[in-house]
Design a protein around this motif. Structure first.
Motif, PDB file in Angstrom:
ATOM      1  N   GLY A   9      -1.514  -6.074   1.508  1.00  0.00           N
ATOM      2  CA  GLY A   9      -2.146  -5.202   0.515  1.00  0.00           C
ATOM      3  C   GLY A   9      -3.579  -5.588   0.272  1.00  0.00           C
ATOM      4  O   GLY A   9      -4.327  -5.917   1.209  1.00  0.00           O
ATOM      5  N   ARG A  10      -3.980  -5.530  -1.012  1.00  0.00           N
ATOM      6  CA  ARG A  10      -5.367  -5.840  -1.368  1.00  0.00           C
ATOM      7  C   ARG A  10      -5.457  -6.997  -2.373  1.00  0.00           C
ATOM      8  O   ARG A  10      -6.457  -7.685  -2.425  1.00  0.00           O
ATOM      9  CB  ARG A  10      -6.063  -4.619  -2.002  1.00  0.00           C
ATOM     10  CG  ARG A  10      -6.033  -3.344  -1.168  1.00  0.00           C
ATOM     11  CD  ARG A  10      -6.869  -3.490   0.084  1.00  0.00           C
ATOM     12  NE  ARG A  10      -6.988  -2.216   0.807  1.00  0.00           N
ATOM     13  CZ  ARG A  10      -6.003  -1.620   1.444  1.00  0.00           C
ATOM     14  NH1 ARG A  10      -4.793  -2.151   1.479  1.00  0.00           N
ATOM     15  NH2 ARG A  10      -6.205  -0.477   2.082  1.00  0.00           N
ATOM     16  N   ASP A  11      -4.412  -7.136  -3.190  1.00  0.00           N
ATOM     17  CA  ASP A  11      -4.445  -8.124  -4.280  1.00  0.00           C
ATOM     18  C   ASP A  11      -3.223  -9.032  -4.231  1.00  0.00           C
ATOM     19  O   ASP A  11      -2.822  -9.597  -5.242  1.00  0.00           O
ATOM     20  CB  ASP A  11      -4.459  -7.397  -5.634  1.00  0.00           C
ATOM     21  CG  ASP A  11      -3.197  -6.569  -5.854  1.00  0.00           C
ATOM     22  OD1 ASP A  11      -2.531  -6.212  -4.855  1.00  0.00           O
ATOM     23  OD2 ASP A  11      -2.848  -6.316  -7.018  1.00  0.00           O
ATOM     24  N   ILE A  12      -2.600  -9.147  -3.088  1.00  0.00           N
ATOM     25  CA  ILE A  12      -1.325  -9.875  -3.023  1.00  0.00           C
ATOM     26  C   ILE A  12      -1.548 -11.379  -3.183  1.00  0.00           C
ATOM     27  O   ILE A  12      -0.836 -12.043  -3.929  1.00  0.00           O
ATOM     28  CB  ILE A  12      -0.563  -9.548  -1.702  1.00  0.00           C
ATOM     29  CG1 ILE A  12      -0.490  -8.018  -1.493  1.00  0.00           C
ATOM     30  CG2 ILE A  12       0.841 -10.138  -1.716  1.00  0.00           C
ATOM     31  CD1 ILE A  12       0.153  -7.244  -2.620  1.00  0.00           C
TER      32      ILE A  12
ATOM     33  N   VAL B 151      -5.589   8.000  -2.790  1.00  0.00           N
ATOM     34  CA  VAL B 151      -4.825   6.794  -3.146  1.00  0.00           C
ATOM     35  C   VAL B 151      -5.644   5.701  -3.828  1.00  0.00           C
ATOM     36  O   VAL B 151      -5.155   5.048  -4.753  1.00  0.00           O
ATOM     37  CB  VAL B 151      -4.033   6.250  -1.924  1.00  0.00           C
ATOM     38  CG1 VAL B 151      -4.924   5.772  -0.808  1.00  0.00           C
ATOM     39  CG2 VAL B 151      -3.079   5.150  -2.335  1.00  0.00           C
ATOM     40  N   SER B 152      -6.892   5.517  -3.434  1.00  0.00           N
ATOM     41  CA  SER B 152      -7.692   4.452  -4.047  1.00  0.00           C
ATOM     42  C   SER B 152      -7.957   4.737  -5.520  1.00  0.00           C
ATOM     43  O   SER B 152      -7.993   3.823  -6.342  1.00  0.00           O
ATOM     44  CB  SER B 152      -9.019   4.281  -3.322  1.00  0.00           C
ATOM     45  OG  SER B 152      -8.791   3.648  -2.092  1.00  0.00           O
TER      46      SER B 152
ATOM     47  N   ALA C 230      -4.709   4.011  -7.283  1.00  0.00           N
ATOM     48  CA  ALA C 230      -4.427   2.562  -7.284  1.00  0.00           C
ATOM     49  C   ALA C 230      -5.348   1.799  -8.232  1.00  0.00           C
ATOM     50  O   ALA C 230      -5.116   0.624  -8.499  1.00  0.00           O
ATOM     51  CB  ALA C 230      -4.563   2.008  -5.867  1.00  0.00           C
TER      52      ALA C 230
ATOM     53  N   GLY D 168       0.831  -1.209   0.000  1.00  0.00           N
ATOM     54  CA  GLY D 168       0.000   0.000   0.000  1.00  0.00           C
ATOM     55  C   GLY D 168       0.865   1.258   0.000  1.00  0.00           C
ATOM     56  O   GLY D 168       0.496   2.282  -0.590  1.00  0.00           O
ATOM     57  N   ALA D 169       2.029   1.175   0.644  1.00  0.00           N
ATOM     58  CA  ALA D 169       2.937   2.326   0.704  1.00  0.00           C
ATOM     59  C   ALA D 169       3.389   2.713  -0.708  1.00  0.00           C
ATOM     60  O   ALA D 169       3.618   3.894  -0.994  1.00  0.00           O
ATOM     61  CB  ALA D 169       4.140   2.006   1.587  1.00  0.00           C
TER      62      ALA D 169
HETATM   63  O1   DC Z   1      -2.796  -0.512   2.872  1.00  0.00           O
HETATM   64  P1   DC Z   1      -2.965   0.991   2.659  1.00  0.00           P
HETATM   65  O2   DC Z   1      -4.151   1.578   3.352  1.00  0.00           O
HETATM   66  O3   DC Z   1      -1.722   1.765   2.934  1.00  0.00           O
HETATM   67  O4   DC Z   1      -3.236   1.110   1.089  1.00  0.00           O
HETATM   68  C1   DC Z   1      -3.473   2.346   0.471  1.00  0.00           C
HETATM   69  C2   DC Z   1      -4.348   2.172  -0.752  1.00  0.00           C
HETATM   70  O5   DC Z   1      -3.609   1.497  -1.778  1.00  0.00           O
HETATM   71  C3   DC Z   1      -5.609   1.359  -0.553  1.00  0.00           C
HETATM   72  O6   DC Z   1      -6.729   2.178  -0.354  1.00  0.00           O
HETATM   73  C4   DC Z   1      -5.759   0.572  -1.825  1.00  0.00           C
HETATM   74  C5   DC Z   1      -4.433   0.587  -2.476  1.00  0.00           C
HETATM   75  N1   DC Z   1      -3.779  -0.729  -2.501  1.00  0.00           N
HETATM   76  C6   DC Z   1      -4.040  -1.526  -3.574  1.00  0.00           C
HETATM   77  O7   DC Z   1      -4.854  -1.185  -4.415  1.00  0.00           O
HETATM   78  N2   DC Z   1      -3.389  -2.712  -3.702  1.00  0.00           N
HETATM   79  C7   DC Z   1      -2.501  -3.105  -2.789  1.00  0.00           C
HETATM   80  N3   DC Z   1      -1.861  -4.262  -2.958  1.00  0.00           N
HETATM   81  C8   DC Z   1      -2.249  -2.296  -1.654  1.00  0.00           C
HETATM   82  C9   DC Z   1      -2.920  -1.109  -1.532  1.00  0.00           C
END
Ligand code: DC
Length: 230
Positions: free
Chosen positions: A135-138, A105-106, A109, A40-41
């Motif tokens: 993360g979200r899609d790892i 950020v969303s 992203a 996410g960073a």
């Molecule tokens: O984990 P975080 O809140 O720091 O993530 C910030 C934004 O990044 C989150 O709203 C969605 C996006 N993100 C993503 O789309 N895919 C990832 N693997 C990690 C984060």
């Protein structure tokens, strides 16, 4: 204890915003002697660059030009021994946590070119395994073959409270309504975007930490990880 020659695996942790993913990921990495990567960073650092350089991210050409000028790296902080993110050699670990970044950020992203750029680097970082990435899609897109996948959830009220306490420490002007609105908006965009939306991978283990303490949660995850590592 870490033994030389011990099997190294990839551990993925996905889930909603402010579920404590990074807390668990950091602790697991430390216990196992693994690298920790906060994916996410990376999206936050790209957002920071776009905002600072007035990049119009609706314009594909501007996005491509900007990405060509971005280098992202992680370095260990000598004092805290924690990994920190660098954007073009500048430490941006703290500025990217601001609500101004969280608000955009969303959107950033969700852009195809941005995801291709970030995912390629994430996959490279996992080549040697021995890594915990959150993360979200790892577990779905970045490492679909990861040996161990967690999907974290927690009630929205608990998540808002936790994030509010964290943000209030940095900025006492933070309002709880703003924090809640931001979390709900990000959850919505992250799980409804076209490319790699937030989903639980079929083989991910669900961890609901609404009423689970940090230590309990770590013990549970560590037990599962050690079984996998053997
Ligand atoms: O984990 P975080 O809140 O720091 O993530 C910030 C934004 O990044 C989150 O709203 C969605 C996006 N993100 C993503 O789309 N895919 C990832 N693997 C990690 C984060």
């Amino acid at each position: 204890m870490i033994f030389a020659g011990m099997k190294k695996i990839i551990i993925t942790i996905d889930g909603w915003s402010s579920c404590g993913k990074s807390t668990l990921a950091k602790q697991l990495a430390k216990e196992l002697g693994y690298a920790y990567v906060d994916s996410g960073a990376m999206y936050r650092a790209i957002t920071l660059y776009f905002l600072r350089n007035h990049v119009n991210w609706q314009d594909e050409k501007q996005v491509k030009t900007a990405l060509a000028d971005i280098t992202i790296g992680f370095k260990l902080n000598d004092k805290t021994h924690e990994s920190e993110i660098y954007l073009n050699e500048e430490n941006v670990e703290y500025v990217i946590r601001d609500l101004v970044i969280a608000e955009k950020v969303s959107e950033v992203a969700a852009i195809k070119e941005v995801r291709t750029f970030a995912v390629a680097q994430q996959q490279k970082m996992g080549e040697l395994k021995g890594i915990v990435m959150d993360g979200r899609d790892i577990g779905t897109t970045v490492f679909p073959n990861a040996e161990l996948k967690f999907f974290m959830t927690a009630d929205i009220a608990v998540r808002v409270e936790r994030r509010y306490v964290e943000m209030f420490e940095k900025n006492p002007n933070t309002s709880i309504d703003d924090v809640k609105a931001n979390l709900e908006m990000r959850d919505y965009i992250d799980s409804n975007r076209e490319i790699s939306p937030l989903r639980k991978a079929d083989d991910a283990i669900e961890l609901d930490n609404t009423s689970l303490g940090i230590e309990e949660q770590l013990a549970m995850a560590l037990r599962i990880a050690r079984q996998k590592i053997g």
